[in-house]
Write a protein that holds these residues in place. Sequence first.
Motif, PDB file in Angstrom:
ATOM      1  N   ASN A  90     101.144 -16.766 100.355  1.00 22.10           N
ATOM      2  CA  ASN A  90     100.286 -17.207  99.262  1.00 22.10           C
ATOM      3  C   ASN A  90     100.448 -16.266  98.067  1.00 22.10           C
ATOM      4  N   CYS A  96     111.831 -23.376  95.301  1.00 19.38           N
ATOM      5  CA  CYS A  96     111.644 -24.435  96.289  1.00 19.38           C
ATOM      6  C   CYS A  96     112.582 -25.589  95.983  1.00 19.38           C
ATOM      7  N   LEU A 107     103.404 -20.045  94.866  1.00 19.08           N
ATOM      8  CA  LEU A 107     102.927 -20.700  96.086  1.00 19.08           C
ATOM      9  C   LEU A 107     101.414 -20.522  96.211  1.00 19.08           C
ATOM     10  N   ARG A 108     100.744 -21.607  96.521  1.00 16.97           N
ATOM     11  CA  ARG A 108      99.324 -21.572  96.856  1.00 16.97           C
ATOM     12  C   ARG A 108      99.199 -22.208  98.232  1.00 16.97           C
ATOM     13  N   VAL A 109      98.785 -21.412  99.206  1.00 23.96           N
ATOM     14  CA  VAL A 109      98.689 -21.878 100.582  1.00 23.96           C
ATOM     15  C   VAL A 109      97.258 -21.675 101.051  1.00 23.96           C
ATOM     16  N   GLU A 113      97.468 -26.734 103.754  1.00 29.29           N
ATOM     17  CA  GLU A 113      97.912 -27.329 102.494  1.00 29.29           C
ATOM     18  C   GLU A 113      98.732 -26.344 101.678  1.00 29.29           C
ATOM     19  N   VAL A 114      99.712 -26.885 100.965  1.00 31.46           N
ATOM     20  CA  VAL A 114     100.572 -26.085 100.085  1.00 31.46           C
ATOM     21  C   VAL A 114     100.588 -26.743  98.716  1.00 31.46           C
ATOM     22  N   TRP A 115     100.421 -25.922  97.690  1.00 34.47           N
ATOM     23  CA  TRP A 115     100.550 -26.378  96.308  1.00 34.47           C
ATOM     24  C   TRP A 115     101.584 -25.500  95.612  1.00 34.47           C
TER      25      TRP A 115
END
Length: 147
Positions: A90, A96, A107-109, A113-115
């Motif tokens: 995160n 990617c 990355l937001r984890v 969920e991954v954004w």
Amino acid sequence: MILPQSTNLTLFSPEDINDSLGALFFDTGISAGFPSPTEDFKEQRLSLDRELIKNKEATFFARVSGQSMIGAGLNDNDLLVIDRSLEPENNKIAVCFLDGEFTVKRLRVQKDEVWLQPENPDYPIINITAENNFIIWGIVTNVIKKV
């Protein structure tokens, strides 16, 4: 060696690192305030490859194309150093492969969920779903800029 290209990134692998080469390096630091006397400078050799590349086999370079990460200091045409051996986490900046295109985002984890979060409010946050063809290709470790 040049690797596959998408419209967003062109990937390069590092050439053989030659330990005998390197640019001159002044180890005292360069003053951004008052000048320092020149007799304080010690001349050494510095290899940027040795400084920036920790795992040669897993390291690649890519040029940024676009403005989605300007808030993180990644500008159009900057050169990224990407290490594929690092674990994605995160808040890391990652390269990617998303639905046939390379992209660089934060990355937001959270839980399952991954954004992919851009660092420019003009670009949308991307929620990764099971329908996406998605791979975290590598983690950005350094950025090289032209002045």
